[in-house]
Write a protein that holds these residues in place. Structure first.
Motif, short mmCIF file in Angstrom:
data_model
loop_
_atom_site.label_atom_id
_atom_site.label_comp_id
_atom_site.label_asym_id
_atom_site.label_seq_id
_atom_site.Cartn_x
_atom_site.Cartn_y
_atom_site.Cartn_z
N GLN A 42 1.35 -1.47 0.28
CA GLN A 42 0.20 0.19 0.27
C GLN A 42 0.96 0.83 -0.09
OE1 GLN A 42 -2.37 -2.13 3.84
NE2 GLN A 42 -4.31 -0.52 2.78
N LEU A 43 0.93 2.16 -1.05
CA LEU A 43 1.34 3.51 -0.97
C LEU A 43 0.85 4.79 -1.03
CD1 LEU A 43 1.92 2.54 -4.59
CD2 LEU A 43 3.57 2.19 -3.16
N ASN A 44 1.82 5.48 -0.41
CA ASN A 44 1.35 6.98 0.17
C ASN A 44 0.16 7.81 -0.75
OD1 ASN A 44 3.00 7.66 -1.46
ND2 ASN A 44 3.94 8.93 0.37
N THR A 45 0.07 8.71 -0.50
CA THR A 45 -0.81 9.68 -1.98
C THR A 45 -0.13 9.88 -2.71
OG1 THR A 45 -1.03 11.32 -1.09
CG2 THR A 45 -2.87 9.95 -0.05
N ASN A 46 0.97 10.23 -2.76
CA ASN A 46 2.38 10.59 -3.56
C ASN A 46 2.84 8.95 -4.24
OD1 ASN A 46 2.12 13.74 -3.03
ND2 ASN A 46 3.89 13.16 -1.47
N GLY A 47 2.49 8.32 -4.34
CA GLY A 47 2.78 7.37 -4.82
C GLY A 47 4.75 6.18 -4.77
N ASP A 48 5.27 7.53 -3.54
CA ASP A 48 6.15 7.07 -4.17
C ASP A 48 7.28 6.20 -2.55
OD1 ASP A 48 6.01 9.14 -2.15
OD2 ASP A 48 7.44 10.67 -3.14
N GLU A 49 6.31 5.71 -1.53
CA GLU A 49 6.21 5.75 -0.35
C GLU A 49 5.37 4.51 0.00
OE1 GLU A 49 7.08 6.62 4.47
OE2 GLU A 49 7.43 8.09 2.67
#
Length: 698
Positions: A452-459
């Motif tokens: 599952q990724l954060n809203t920015n997709g980079d973490e």
């Protein structure tokens, strides 16, 4: 018979009141590529994609322009139907993406097609065409004063785009401008005065004075190929100077090769140190012996005693000192020499790298071969230095400079790789992105994970195995075996094992899973799986059976034997096929390990060829191991070349777009999976047990 015209093209890009010396983002002029559909080989395509709504990276407009050209040249219909298909397809992709609730994208676009003496123009949104021919100036839209006609809805804002299209018969000397709606502020009389300037360069200069704040513009003059055009000739290269530069670069390379070979030929460091130690010990012991002899004479005088007196210093101490002191001196000398040897070698290496870099910077940029050769020598120097010592900021900066220079020449987009997640003990085989969930197939443990990724997709904010999608799990009374592949349908993530067990878990509740046993009588070596969402058909690439099997659904199950996708006598040879994908239109792409790809519709072959790859990057030279087909928004193919540690991006007809690599190329040593989030402009790379994110627009 109509006569053939060719296009002379110029660009104007003004932003913030300043003319920028570069092609406007989203502008493209392209002649027919070698993989164009039949009947398109004489066409020239023009496209200008303009910003609308929120500000997004300029590469979005560049990709939109490339997609418009690819869609046009892959269409076999008439010019007007192909242009309408371009607008319908791009609008559909944008609209579907925007309906998902993710990052919103929209754009204005105007296109033109030259075929012989016919010119077709189509526009959607706030974009304008200006045409000067036969002594008159024409505009599209015809009435600039009408906001309704000028400011049409941009692409991506409604299900069906509004397209304004017109056809002209033109002649030699005709001039065309594709431009944004800001041209409305200039009167038609002044526009006409600018368009009749002596040369195309003069036309652009006139518009620089007419539009002072911002504009994006393509200016074209259509001429008969034989006509001599007054152009400013580029300064010719001096062949002697070029030869001397290349000769010098080659000399540097040869000298470098000789030096490296000589270094390898020499004895290893242990033997060299041993030989130097022998010499050093001999010389030092001799000097020390002489010194001790002199010291003994002095001592005899200072401590003079009678013959029968007891010695002031025991004999054993004198003997020990006579032996130990020279050896101690030798050890100090040797250690000092060994330390100085490494320091000298590294310093020499850095000096060579810096000297060669200075030579590389002095070569004229037009002499590409010499520039490349010399910077490659610098990288060889750097590799040698880093074998001695790492973490030197001077060498690191020089390596970045060398890489950046070569990347610009070789059209490589190099990126920083940001770590997203690490799965202990895993070997990542495939990744699929669904919203902010990244599904990962681990072939080492035969397990599928949801990251599952954060809203920015980079973490990554969480990562867990999908309990029912692992070897040994019991699902619906069936035991899951070794996993072959995974894919997504509209509502589920699907996985297939080697025994033909198909596991399905709901995307909205990943613990809601079921399994079914497929009929596997015909299967030989299942390699990859896909679902065509429009029909629900389930496909298996079977390299062992030289076939793609198609299962048709009945009440969300696949109870029947599969049907052959390829029929007839001329079947493709799938023994080397490694992957495949299905587009929203139902076209199937098959990837082969030797860097070859085929495209099919309904079992029949369609034209496809990789085109416009930079020299040295052709996939057939390096091979390909995996592919990912990007869906809506900006459809394209992303291909893994492990040999070159690269991710290639192409259009759907194989036209080259980009090559992505990372600064630390060791990260891509085990590159095995790729997926893309076009909304966030991110590429996810799976390598070993780690997932990295690369920004497409960096």
């Amino acid at each position: 018979m109509p006569f053939e015209l060719e296009a002379l093209v110029g660009h104007l890009y003004i932003a913030g009141g300043r003319a920028i010396n570069t092609t406007p983002p989203g502008s493209l002029v392209q002649t027919a590529p070698k993989n164009a559909a039949r009947g398109r080989d004489v066409d020239t395509f023009f496209s200008l994609v303009l910003p609308s709504g929120r500000v997004v990276p300029t590469t979005f407009y560049e990709q939109m322009a490339r997609m418009s050209a690819e869609r046009y040249f892959s269409n076999t219909g008439s010019v007007t139907s192909a242009l309408r298909d371009v607008f319908n397809t791009l609008n559909h992709n944008l609209y579907e993406h925007n309906q998902s609730g993710r990052s919103h994208y929209e754009a204005h676009m105007i296109c033109a097609v030259l075929r012989d003496d016919e010119l077709y123009i189509a526009r959607s949104g706030a974009a304008v065409a200006l045409l000067r021919y036969s002594g008159d100036t024409f505009t599209l839209p015809e009435d600039f004063s009408s906001d309704e006609k000028l400011f049409m809805a941009p692409l991506g804002t409604q299900p069906i785009p509004e397209v304004d299209m017109k056809r002209f018969i033109i002649d030699s000397g005709t001039r065309l401008l594709l431009v944004d709606a800001g041209i409305r502020e200039v009167t038609l009389a002044r526009i006409t005065q600018a368009m009749v300037a002596k040369t195309l360069e003069d036309v652009l200069n006139e518009f620089k004075t007419l539009i002072t704040l911002q504009t994006q513009l393509i200016a074209t003059e259509f001429v008969i190929p034989e006509r001599k055009i007054p152009v400013i000739a580029a300064e010719g290269e001096d062949s002697r100077a070029l030869s001397q530069t290349i000769t010098q670069a080659r000399t540097n390379i040869q000298q470098e090769a000789v030096r490296v070979a000589e270094a390898r030929r020499r004895q290893n460091p242990a033997k060299k140190i041993g030989r130097r130690m022998q010499q050093g010990i001999g010389e030092t012991a001799k000097s020390a012996g002489t010194g001790m002899e002199a010291l003994g004479d002095v001592a005899a005088k200072v401590f003079k005693r009678k013959q029968d007196d007891k010695p002031l210093v025991p004999t054993s101490v004198i003997i020990t000192s006579a032996i130990a002191l020279p050896l101690a001196l030798v050890l100090v000398v040797v250690l000092s020499w060994v330390g100085g040897l490494g320091e000298t070698r590294y310093d020499t290496c850095v000096e060579n790298a810096m000297a060669n870099a200075q030579v590389a910077r002095g070569i004229d940029s037009s002499q590409t071969a010499a520039v490349v050769n010399t910077w490659e020598v610098v990288l060889a120097n750097i590799a040698e230095c880093q074998a001695e010592r790492t973490g030197d900021p001077v060498i690191d900066a020089l390596k970045r400079e060398a890489q950046d220079t070569l990347d610009r020449i070789n059209q490589v987009s190099r990126r920083e790789a940001k770590p997203v997640a690490v799965i202990p003990g895993a070997t990542i085989e495939r990744m699929i992105l669904q919203g902010t969930d990244l599904y990962v197939l681990d072939s080492a443990l035969d397990t599928i994970y949801r990251v599952q990724l954060n809203t920015n997709g980079d973490e990554a904010i969480a990562q867990n195995p999908v309990t029912s999608m692992r070897a040994g799990a019991a699902v619906s009374g069936l035991i899951v075996g070794e996993l072959v592949d995974m894919t997504l349908s509209e509502r589920n993530v699907l996985a297939l094992d080697v025994n033909g067990v198909l596991i399905s878990c709901a995307l909205n509740l990943i613990t809601d899973c079921s399994a079914q046993q497929l009929n596997t009588d015909l299967l030989r070596n299942p390699t990859a799986i896909q679902v065509f969402n429009r029909t629900g058909n389930f496909y298996i690439l079977d390299s062992g059976a030289n076939q793609i099997w198609r299962y048709q659904p009945t009440s969300n199950l696949y109870p029947d034997r599969p049907r052959e996708y390829f029929t007839g006598t001329s079947l493709p040879q799938l023994v080397d096929a490694v992957d495949f994908a299905i587009t929203q239109d139902g076209d199937i792409y098959v990837l082969y390990g030797d860097g070859y790809m085929t495209r099919h519709r309904g079992g029949e072959s369609l034209d496809f060829a990789f085109a416009n790859f930079p020299p040295g990057q052709d996939p057939s030279d390096s091979g390909l191991q995996h592919m990912y087909l990007s869906g809506n928004l900006l459809p394209g193919l992303y291909l893994i070349s492990l040999q070159t540690r690269s991710i290639f991006e192409t259009g759907l007809i194989g036209t080259y777009h980009a090559t992505y690599r990372v600064y630390d190329e060791s990260i891509f040593e085990r590159l095995s999976a790729v997926t893309v989030d076009p909304g966030q402009r991110l590429i996810y790379a799976g390598t070993g047990n780690a997932i990295y994110a690369l920004r497409m627009d960096e």
